[in-house]
Design a protein around this motif. Structure first.
Motif: not given
Length: 350
Positions: A6-28
């Motif tokens: 069981a862990s007591r410390l954590g490291v969370l890497l954060l980046n900008l982000g990405t759509p889940s797909g290349t279709d219109f609604w995912s990108v929108r």
């Protein structure tokens, strides 16, 4: 990724982000979350007017062009963007590098500011895994309110949903960290060595292309542009070469207001028109290759250079999950976890 206990410390890497797909609604969906962020588009005189412009104009057109750009660089094997693929690999390798040096039980995870996997869920997961202290690590070497600050904002929004909050630290800018600069310079040297092996001379100019920022943000106190130029200066010192061989430029301008200059797309054309036929370009503000590097730099900006008379345009990839980059990220983690790690394991050098 966790070690067996069981862990007591954590490291969370954060980046900008990405759509889940290349279709219109995912990108929108992705663009709506991104462009509605007041850290990214700092509130205009009328927030209501920006809502109308965003939803009535931008989000009816831009998902088509952005979706096409993502489609051209999409990781079809995993059905995800390269940014997601690389960030996952960075997290895995960083966990392995940390575990090889330290006995402390630490959870390593990653999340995105926009899209999935989302930051609040990651904070909750790590808390449920027993993390009482979490290091938030936005993967931006240079600080900008539109990147580092909004990533931290989202992490703290995740904390707001927890009854029992872990203690939090955030990683500052590391644009001048010796190991980061060593990794960056190493990537350029390897490129130059490859050119030598093929019998080609060094490029006439090396361009460091950073994501742009409105001049208004800089005037308000954002240190980003100065830190970008400092990275370029340190890289030039590490590489040697003639004065002015390595220079800064800024890409990805959005809207009509003035942004930090020179604009990369204009600068490469200017270099070509002034007689430079061979240039190399890298993107030191990006910790992982993404649509802004693989599509904008390696396609749009390349085309601008060649159209203006250039002949050879080399893109030097981001540091991604290279071993030297992982070593630099590990050094930053160790420095920022001082006092959390057992005393015998805490490095005494930056």
């Amino acid at each position: 990724m966790t070690s067996p206990n069981a862990s007591r410390l954590g490291v969370l890497l954060l980046n900008l982000g990405t759509p889940s797909g290349t279709d219109f609604w995912s990108v929108r969906r992705y663009l709506k979350e991104f462009l509605w962020d007041a850290r990214v588009i700092e509130p205009p005189p009328s927030r209501a007017l920006w809502w109308l412009i965003l939803n009535g104009i931008i989000l009816t057109k831009r998902p088509f062009s952005s979706g096409k750009a993502y489609k051209g660089i999409w990781n079809n094997e995993l059905n995800e963007s390269p940014l997601l693929t690389v960030t996952r690999e960075q997290t895995r390798k960083l966990f392995e590098a940390f575990s090889a040096k330290h006995s402390a039980d630490v959870v390593f995870d990653f999340a995105m500011r926009y899209g999935e996997p989302n930051t609040p869920d990651a904070i909750r997961r790590m808390s449920e895994a027993g993390c009482e202290r979490i290091l938030i690590f936005p993967l931006y070497p240079q600080y900008a309110a539109a990147t580092t600050a909004t990533a931290n904002d989202q992490a703290f929004r995740g904390l707001m949903k927890l009854r029992r909050q872990p203690a939090i630290r955030t990683v500052p800018a590391y644009y001048d960290h010796p190991l980061y600069m060593e990794a960056l310079a190493g990537s350029v040297r390897r490129h130059l060595e490859a050119r030598t092996a093929e019998g080609a001379p060094a490029p006439q100019r090396i361009l460091c292309s950073y994501h742009g920022l409105p001049e208004r943000y800089v005037a308000s106190g954002d240190p980003y542009a100065d830190q970008c130029r400092a990275t370029t200066r340190l890289l030039a010192e590490a590489l040697g070469g003639p004065e002015g061989w390595v220079e800064s430029a800024f890409q990805s301008r959005f809207g009509k207001e003035e942004w930090v200059k020179p604009y990369t797309v204009e600068r490469v054309a200017e270099l070509a028109r002034s007689g430079a036929t061979d240039i190399a370009i890298l993107a030191p503000a990006f910790s992982a290759d993404c649509v802004e590097t693989l599509e904008e730099i390696n396609e749009e900006i390349r085309e601008a250079f060649l159209h203006a008379g250039g002949q050879r345009f080399d893109y030097i990839p981001c540091l991604n999950a290279e071993d030297a980059h992982i070593a630099a990220l590990l050094a930053v983690v160790e420095r920022e976890m001082a006092g959390w790690l057992p005393e015998a394991e805490t490095p005494r050098v930056a």
